[in-house]
Design an enzyme around this catalytic site. Structure first.
Site, PDB file in Angstrom:
ATOM      1  N   CYS A   1       0.804  -1.224   0.000  1.00  0.00           N
ATOM      2  CA  CYS A   1       0.000   0.000   0.000  1.00  0.00           C
ATOM      3  C   CYS A   1       0.836   1.272   0.000  1.00  0.00           C
ATOM      4  O   CYS A   1       0.292   2.370   0.008  1.00  0.00           O
ATOM      5  CB  CYS A   1      -0.950  -0.033   1.183  1.00  0.00           C
ATOM      6  SG  CYS A   1      -1.827  -1.599   1.253  1.00  0.00           S
TER       7      CYS A   1
ATOM      8  N   HIS B   1      -2.610   8.271   5.939  1.00  0.00           N
ATOM      9  CA  HIS B   1      -2.893   6.980   5.314  1.00  0.00           C
ATOM     10  C   HIS B   1      -4.292   6.532   5.761  1.00  0.00           C
ATOM     11  O   HIS B   1      -5.107   6.154   4.954  1.00  0.00           O
ATOM     12  CB  HIS B   1      -1.824   5.961   5.707  1.00  0.00           C
ATOM     13  CG  HIS B   1      -1.897   4.680   4.952  1.00  0.00           C
ATOM     14  ND1 HIS B   1      -1.926   4.634   3.579  1.00  0.00           N
ATOM     15  CD2 HIS B   1      -1.954   3.384   5.365  1.00  0.00           C
ATOM     16  CE1 HIS B   1      -1.992   3.361   3.184  1.00  0.00           C
ATOM     17  NE2 HIS B   1      -2.017   2.594   4.238  1.00  0.00           N
TER      18      HIS B   1
ATOM     19  N   HIS C   1      -9.671   2.012   0.124  1.00  0.00           N
ATOM     20  CA  HIS C   1      -8.215   1.885   0.113  1.00  0.00           C
ATOM     21  C   HIS C   1      -7.807   1.305  -1.235  1.00  0.00           C
ATOM     22  O   HIS C   1      -8.106   0.153  -1.537  1.00  0.00           O
ATOM     23  CB  HIS C   1      -7.769   0.983   1.263  1.00  0.00           C
ATOM     24  CG  HIS C   1      -6.277   0.935   1.421  1.00  0.00           C
ATOM     25  ND1 HIS C   1      -5.420   1.652   0.618  1.00  0.00           N
ATOM     26  CD2 HIS C   1      -5.492   0.266   2.301  1.00  0.00           C
ATOM     27  CE1 HIS C   1      -4.177   1.422   0.991  1.00  0.00           C
ATOM     28  NE2 HIS C   1      -4.181   0.575   2.008  1.00  0.00           N
TER      29      HIS C   1
END
Lengths: 354, 400
Positions: free
Chosen positions: B161, B294, B329
């Site tokens: 990620c 994040h 996400h």
């Protein structure tokens, strides 16, 4: 700008290469289109319980890393940069077939976690407790060269002093079948001794892990200086020779300065033409070396070529099994490596003795 | 003070819009792109929510004018749409006029096609064209081809990620070191059954709208997206009289070296990444005006990231928010889409609200920005953290 050195090397490959006191003393003549790594005794490096949980790619990567650190006499490095074409392929296959076979039920996370491309780089960081820079490149046959370039830039600018750089890929059964279907892997039987002259489509596929400690400080263990690495996503066939000459010129060298050219020939009649461009023209009179008949083709086979070139420079010896032609050679000073896969992702790497 | 690297164009496609303008509109209108899944047939469809892009693959192929025999994965299709927008925005007509590279990021790669045809490949040869498109570098090769980038440096990064943040970082370093004059950097990840089930086994998927930094957060929503930035050297900017939309001012990469998937409780890796980025920028913590966190809305990330933010910023934590509630996400693309959002924040002097938040986390007393806010911004910090302990921070600035 600092110079960059290869201070240690390690390779787990389909040949017995993990012992650096040897240099292809015994060559395994593989008789298959798919060749597996000759593995060291992992428990000498990682606790057996931990090793059992690790994917093969992780084991090979972690152990090759530890070997490279040991040879460089280091406990820590400033950064870890990994290249892998496919990551831990077996776990990807395992997780995907479980999804399909069990209709998305009864799945466990282990194989998913290990299937992530950066899992090897992450595990090495865990093992070495290295909180520094950590990158994973996944760009086909230039996965490792991307890592090499990244490390070189950091060392030149003194952003790091010691960097662990490596390439790792493993074979997976299902993927092998698929690669056979589309003739990336040869249909007919092939051996180490016949691959390079086979004149048919596809190649022999292999796997392995090669790791190196790169540093901007030379030491007793140093193998070579990494002078330059350059990548091209595409390259017309008729421009390979000209570009090679230019690349050398930029490094203040001529064709005559190159003692050995290490080529990524893999026996695929459709694409070995790129290498033949060089061997039949500019490097006609140069000692030519090939290695993929020993380790097979895979996305990170090229670092095995770097391992070979480093060994040649340090030991000043050239095993016969590597020779594509036979030229009278004195000492080995400059080695140029050129690789590409299926006409894409070309790389030139230049090494020099120190 | 260290000089930033000029950004001259950007492009994006996500669940909240098919281009930069649509994404910005959704952000300022607090419009979420989260829904039930429609394009993938999964048994989890009633248990999860996702950030899907409206276009089907064939619509994307049409949009790009691809021939029917193309073998693009959805990752490649989305990436090409976003990269083309970025290049057009940067006013580039002749891509090979300068030494131009491409650094893309992906975690899914061609898995969307592999999972469809995995066994069928063995039975008949109808879809064999997709076999070669499985590996992660394939989408990057295709984007480069679509942009006309030839004989140049292109590569792909996959650090879960944090991937696209690392692509931006590498691109900036390649410009600074003179390896390239111009580089297109970003990432692309499409939705796949593989990732849905992977995150499901880790038990970090929320069954409802994700709620970043909320005490009762239940996990993340997966999303799909692609975004790219165009970075150019000062020489090119000057020669072409380019408008610079922002600068990549700082960047930091560190590894948590704690666990293969989880972040350490105190966010060691995240702290190091933010500190390094400040150092590269020549900034102190006080120079940061907004943090695009994040903030995945997993129990683990938000706690670890929040603690790391406190470690870096102390008593003076600037406004921060996560935009994951809008987009889900988007894994390897997250760092790129959030880079676009950070630049839009700078350009428009706005801070996006952290949606879906109700309850203060009990472990600390910092609270994300909850309302849309106008504030003069000079700098924005963007965080991206991933599996394998990979932690990355990029700082964007108005001034070089």
């Amino acid at each position: 700008m600092n110079k960059v050195y290869i201070n240690s090397i390690s390779s787990i490959s389909p040949q017995k290469t993990f012992d650096n006191s040897e240099f292809l003393n015994e060559v395994i003549n593989h008789e298959n289109q798919v060749v597996f790594a000759v593995e060291p005794i992992y428990k000498d490096y990682i606790p057996p319980a931990a090793a059992r949980r690790m994917a093969k790619g992780i084991k090979m990567g972690v152990v090759a890393s530890k070997m490279a650190l040991k040879e460089a006499e280091l406990e820590h490095v400033d950064a870890i940069i990994t290249g892998t074409g496919m990551g831990c392929l077996r776990d990807s296959e395992k997780f995907l077939s479980a999804i399909i076979d069990n209709n998305e039920q009864f799945l466990t996370p282990t194989s998913f976690i290990q299937s992530t491309h950066n899992t090897v780089g992450g595990q090495i960081a865990l093992e070495l407790q290295c909180k520094g820079y950590n990158f994973t490149y996944v760009h086909g046959s230039n996965s490792f060269e991307s890592a090499l370039l990244d490390a070189k830039l950091q060392l030149e600018l003194n952003e790091a002093q010691n960097i662990l750089v490596g390439g790792v890929d493993e074979l997976g059964d299902h993927t092998t079948k698929l690669q056979q279907l589309i003739h990336l892997i040869k249909n007919e039987a092939i051996t180490t001794n016949t691959l390079l002259k086979s004149k048919t489509k596809g190649s022999m596929f292999g796997e392995g892990a090669s790791f190196f400690v790169l540093s901007n400080k030379k030491q007793a263990s140093t193998y070579a200086e990494l002078v330059s690495v350059k990548m091209y996503n595409t390259l017309p066939l008729d421009e390979v020779s000209g570009l090679t000459t230019n690349f050398l010129k930029k490094n203040n060298l001529t064709i005559e300065d190159i003692d050995i050219v290490v080529l990524g020939n893999n026996g695929d009649i459709d694409f070995d033409g790129y290498f033949n461009q060089l061997t039949s023209t500019v490097f006609n009179n140069t000692q030519q070396v090939c290695y993929k008949h020993l380790c097979g083709e895979f996305n990170t086979a090229s670092p095995f070529g770097i391992w070979i070139a480093s060994k040649i420079l340090k030991t000043q010896s050239l095993p016969d099994i590597l020779k594509l032609n036979d030229k009278e050679t004195g000492s080995f000073k400059n080695i140029l490596l050129y690789n590409q896969y299926r006409g894409e992702n070309h790389s030139f790497t230049l090494l020099k003795t120190c | 003070m260290n000089k930033g690297v000029a950004i001259t164009g950007m492009g994006i496609i996500s669940a909240i819009g098919n281009n930069v303008a649509e994404n910005f509109q959704s952000l300022i209108e607090s419009k979420k792109g989260i829904s039930r899944i429609s394009k993938i047939d999964t048994i989890h469809k009633n248990d999860i929510m996702v950030g899907e892009i409206d276009y089907t693959n064939s619509q994307l192929e049409q949009l790009l004018g691809l021939s029917p025999d193309n073998n693009f994965s959805r990752t490649g299709l989305l990436g090409t749409v976003a990269a083309k927008e970025a290049v057009a925005h940067a006013g580039i007509n002749d891509i090979n006029k300068y030494k131009t590279g491409l650094i893309s990021a992906t975690s899914v790669g061609g898995m969307d096609m592999t999972e469809k045809f995995y066994y069928q490949y063995l039975e008949n040869n109808t879809n064999h064209k997709y076999i070669e498109g499985h590996h992660a570098g394939d989408s990057t090769q295709k984007i480069a081809e679509q942009l006309g980038i030839e004989k140049s440096l292109i590569t792909t990064i996959s650090t879960a990620c944090s991937s696209a943040a690392n692509a931006i970082m590498l691109g900036a370093r390649l410009i600074k070191s003179g390896q390239l004059d111009r580089v297109i950097v970003g990432g692309s990840d499409c939705m796949s059954k593989f990732t849905i089930n992977g995150f499901k086994t880790l038990m970090i998927l929320s069954d409802t709208y994700n709620t970043p930094f909320d005490e009762n957060r239940k996990g993340l929503n997966l999303g799909e997206a692609a975004a790219f930035l165009v970075l150019e050297s000062d020489t090119v900017v000057k020669a072409e009289n380019k408008t610079v939309i922002a600068y990549v001012k700082g960047y930091g990469n560190a590894n948590d070296a704690f666990h293969q998937t989880a972040s350490s409780d105190h966010g060691d890796g995240a702290t190091l990444a933010m500190e390094k980025a400040l150092q590269v920028a020549g900034y102190t913590a006080n120079d940061i005006d907004y943090i695009n966190a994040h903030g995945t809305a997993t129990g683990n990330n938000d706690l670890s990231e929040g603690r790391a933010i406190i470690r870096v910023f102390g008593e003076n934590v600037p406004e921060f928010s996560s935009t994951k509630a809008y987009t889900g996400h988007t894994l390897a693309a997250a760092g790129a889409i959030e880079a676009v959002y950070s630049i839009l924040a700078l350009q428009n002097n706005v801070i996006y609200p952290n949606l879906n938040y109700k309850t203060q986390m009990k472990e600390f007393n910092i609270t994300p920005q909850l309302e849309f806010k106008e504030k003069t911004l000079k700098t924005v910090m963007s965080n991206s953290f991933g599996f394998g302990g990979n932690c990355s921070t990029v700082i964007f600035s108005k001034e070089q």
